[in-house]
Design a protein around this motif. Structure first.
Motif, mmCIF file in Angstrom:
data_model
loop_
_atom_site.group_PDB
_atom_site.id
_atom_site.type_symbol
_atom_site.label_atom_id
_atom_site.label_comp_id
_atom_site.label_asym_id
_atom_site.label_seq_id
_atom_site.Cartn_x
_atom_site.Cartn_y
_atom_site.Cartn_z
ATOM 1 N N ALA A 149 -65.666 -16.851 -42.364
ATOM 2 C CA ALA A 149 -66.162 -18.191 -42.031
ATOM 3 C C ALA A 149 -67.168 -18.151 -40.893
ATOM 4 C CB ALA A 149 -64.991 -19.106 -41.658
ATOM 5 N N SER A 150 -66.993 -17.204 -39.976
ATOM 6 C CA SER A 150 -67.848 -17.152 -38.786
ATOM 7 C C SER A 150 -69.085 -16.279 -38.971
ATOM 8 C CB SER A 150 -67.044 -16.624 -37.594
ATOM 9 O OG SER A 150 -66.750 -15.245 -37.766
ATOM 10 N N GLY A 151 -69.097 -15.487 -40.034
ATOM 11 C CA GLY A 151 -70.231 -14.591 -40.249
ATOM 12 C C GLY A 151 -70.102 -13.250 -39.567
ATOM 13 N N ALA A 152 -68.886 -12.907 -39.114
ATOM 14 C CA ALA A 152 -68.693 -11.574 -38.529
ATOM 15 C C ALA A 152 -69.079 -10.518 -39.560
ATOM 16 C CB ALA A 152 -67.235 -11.387 -38.103
ATOM 17 N N LYS A 153 -69.770 -9.497 -39.121
ATOM 18 C CA LYS A 153 -70.314 -8.539 -40.081
ATOM 19 C C LYS A 153 -69.367 -7.393 -40.396
ATOM 20 C CE LYS A 153 -72.733 -5.783 -36.551
ATOM 21 N NZ LYS A 153 -74.053 -5.303 -36.075
ATOM 22 N N ARG A 154 -68.389 -7.154 -39.517
ATOM 23 C CA ARG A 154 -67.588 -5.932 -39.665
ATOM 24 C C ARG A 154 -66.174 -6.156 -39.138
ATOM 25 N NH1 ARG A 154 -69.647 -0.720 -40.651
ATOM 26 N NH2 ARG A 154 -68.442 1.049 -39.877
ATOM 27 N N MET A 155 -65.200 -5.522 -39.762
ATOM 28 C CA MET A 155 -63.832 -5.521 -39.262
ATOM 29 C C MET A 155 -63.307 -4.097 -39.284
ATOM 30 S SD MET A 155 -60.383 -7.572 -40.494
ATOM 31 C CE MET A 155 -60.927 -9.112 -39.744
ATOM 32 N N VAL A 156 -62.660 -3.710 -38.193
ATOM 33 C CA VAL A 156 -62.016 -2.408 -38.071
ATOM 34 C C VAL A 156 -60.528 -2.661 -37.914
ATOM 35 C CG1 VAL A 156 -61.841 -0.283 -36.719
ATOM 36 C CG2 VAL A 156 -64.064 -1.446 -36.942
ATOM 37 N N ALA A 157 -59.708 -2.091 -38.798
ATOM 38 C CA ALA A 157 -58.282 -2.414 -38.783
ATOM 39 C C ALA A 157 -57.404 -1.175 -38.739
ATOM 40 C CB ALA A 157 -57.927 -3.245 -40.012
ATOM 41 N N GLN A 158 -56.288 -1.314 -38.026
ATOM 42 C CA GLN A 158 -55.301 -0.244 -37.912
ATOM 43 C C GLN A 158 -54.404 -0.196 -39.147
ATOM 44 O OE1 GLN A 158 -51.185 0.506 -35.462
ATOM 45 N NE2 GLN A 158 -52.901 -0.276 -34.260
ATOM 46 N N SER A 159 -54.240 1.009 -39.694
ATOM 47 C CA SER A 159 -53.283 1.249 -40.760
ATOM 48 C C SER A 159 -52.495 2.500 -40.386
ATOM 49 C CB SER A 159 -54.009 1.402 -42.100
ATOM 50 O OG SER A 159 -53.089 1.536 -43.168
ATOM 51 N N ILE A 160 -51.752 3.059 -41.333
ATOM 52 C CA ILE A 160 -50.931 4.232 -41.044
ATOM 53 C C ILE A 160 -51.146 5.300 -42.112
ATOM 54 C CG2 ILE A 160 -49.179 3.076 -39.671
ATOM 55 C CD1 ILE A 160 -47.456 2.855 -42.189
ATOM 56 N N ALA A 161 -50.905 6.548 -41.726
ATOM 57 C CA ALA A 161 -51.249 7.679 -42.594
ATOM 58 C C ALA A 161 -50.045 8.300 -43.286
ATOM 59 C CB ALA A 161 -51.974 8.752 -41.773
ATOM 60 N N TRP A 162 -48.859 7.720 -43.117
ATOM 61 C CA TRP A 162 -47.678 8.338 -43.718
ATOM 62 C C TRP A 162 -47.124 7.490 -44.869
ATOM 63 C CZ3 TRP A 162 -48.025 6.596 -38.731
ATOM 64 C CH2 TRP A 162 -47.252 5.500 -38.358
ATOM 65 N N ILE A 163 -48.043 6.921 -45.658
ATOM 66 C CA ILE A 163 -47.623 6.070 -46.764
ATOM 67 C C ILE A 163 -48.173 6.582 -48.098
ATOM 68 C CG2 ILE A 163 -47.018 3.888 -45.661
ATOM 69 C CD1 ILE A 163 -50.560 4.922 -46.601
ATOM 70 N N TYR A 164 -48.557 7.852 -48.147
ATOM 71 C CA TYR A 164 -49.051 8.426 -49.397
ATOM 72 C C TYR A 164 -47.888 8.740 -50.339
ATOM 73 C CZ TYR A 164 -53.658 9.062 -47.293
ATOM 74 O OH TYR A 164 -54.878 8.853 -46.708
ATOM 75 N N ALA A 165 -48.168 8.634 -51.648
ATOM 76 C CA ALA A 165 -47.202 9.082 -52.641
ATOM 77 C C ALA A 165 -47.089 10.599 -52.577
ATOM 78 C CB ALA A 165 -47.644 8.639 -54.036
ATOM 79 N N ALA A 166 -45.948 11.118 -53.004
ATOM 80 C CA ALA A 166 -45.752 12.563 -53.021
ATOM 81 C C ALA A 166 -46.797 13.216 -53.920
ATOM 82 C CB ALA A 166 -44.355 12.901 -53.511
ATOM 83 N N GLY A 167 -47.274 14.374 -53.476
ATOM 84 C CA GLY A 167 -48.292 15.074 -54.247
ATOM 85 C C GLY A 167 -48.919 16.163 -53.419
ATOM 86 N N ARG A 168 -50.033 16.662 -53.881
ATOM 87 C CA ARG A 168 -50.725 17.761 -53.205
ATOM 88 C C ARG A 168 -51.039 17.380 -51.757
ATOM 89 N NH1 ARG A 168 -56.582 18.636 -55.357
ATOM 90 N NH2 ARG A 168 -56.707 16.630 -54.276
ATOM 91 N N GLU A 169 -50.831 18.319 -50.871
ATOM 92 C CA GLU A 169 -51.141 18.101 -49.455
ATOM 93 C C GLU A 169 -52.116 19.175 -48.980
ATOM 94 O OE1 GLU A 169 -47.108 16.021 -47.752
ATOM 95 O OE2 GLU A 169 -47.027 18.166 -48.202
#
Length: 245
Positions: free
Chosen positions: A113-133
């Motif tokens: 609504a305000s026209g902000a051009k960019r958002m940077v957001a925190q997420s987490i890295a330990w939510i991957y499905a099991a598989g190749r690492e």
């Protein structure tokens, strides 16, 4: 030239406290958002303008963002105060999930609504499905998880979709590893998978404000679990970064 305006949601959190001085030192005009009036003074002391605001109040969030007209919104909000007590752990996960879904939706709506051009957001890295690492950013999330993990994974998936797939918004998601360092209660990386010092986490957010293509980035020290090749290559991130104080 007028300095870019940054609205930092979660300015008094574990990462937010380390990020405010980096943004201020980088020449940005920083507005630090907190739910607590009592914490406003610490934001001001760090050189930012405090904004006392409840992210769940959609109308107030929209009005505030329309007034400030930030160029970039940095979303570092979490609600994990109850996490360390086994009796309240499930409640903490539910509350944090609501913040990632409803809170993120309110921030994204206000940004658009305000026209902000960019958002940077925190997420987490330990939510991957099991598989190749080690897992890369393109690997699938564990969307078939059950119980408390399902609550977290589903909320993370919603946050990431809102931030990266909202037309008109350059969305950057930082999938952080497990924190250690000031304010975390953990002083070293020893024994922590996909470890990440909070200063290095804040540094990644600083870099993402004005560089790197929209998308998702793993942010953690090198390990067998996840790869941080993309964030090092595209943002110039260094896991060894530390604040001087």
């Amino acid at each position: 030239m007028t300095a870019q305006k940054i609205l930092l949601a979660g300015a008094t959190g574990v990462v937010g406290r380390r990020l405010v001085p980096l943004l201020v030192g980088g020449g940005y005009n920083v507005f630090g958002m907190t739910r607590s009036q009592a914490k406003a003074a610490s934001i001001m002391a760090a050189g930012a303008e405090p904004i006392v605001l409840d992210v769940f109040d959609a109308a107030a969030v929209r009005a505030t963002v329309l007034r400030l007209k930030p160029d970039v919104i940095v979303h570092q909000l979490t609600d994990l105060a109850l996490l360390n007590d086994a009796a309240t752990r499930d409640e903490a996960l539910v509350r944090n999930a609501r913040l990632r879904t409803e809170g993120t939706q309110n921030l994204v709506d206000a940004a658009l609504a305000s026209g902000a051009k960019r958002m940077v957001a925190q997420s987490i890295a330990w939510i991957y499905a099991a598989g190749r690492e080690p897992h890369a950013e393109s690997d699938p999330l564990d969307l078939k998880a059950e119980g408390a993990r399902a609550t977290t994974v589903e909320a993370v998936a919603t946050l990431e979709r809102l931030v990266t797939q909202s037309p008109g918004l350059e969305g950057v998601v930082l999938r952080y590893g497990h924190f250690y360092g000031p304010g975390t209660g953990v002083e070293t990386a020893a024994g922590k998978p996909s470890a990440l010092h909070v200063d290095a986490a804040a540094y990644a957010a600083l870099l993402a404000v004005d560089r790197g293509a929209p998308g998702i980035y793993n942010v953690a020290e090198p390990s067998w679990q996840i790869t941080g090749d993309k964030v090092r290559r595209e943002l110039g991130w260094d896991a060894a970064f530390r604040l001087r104080s």
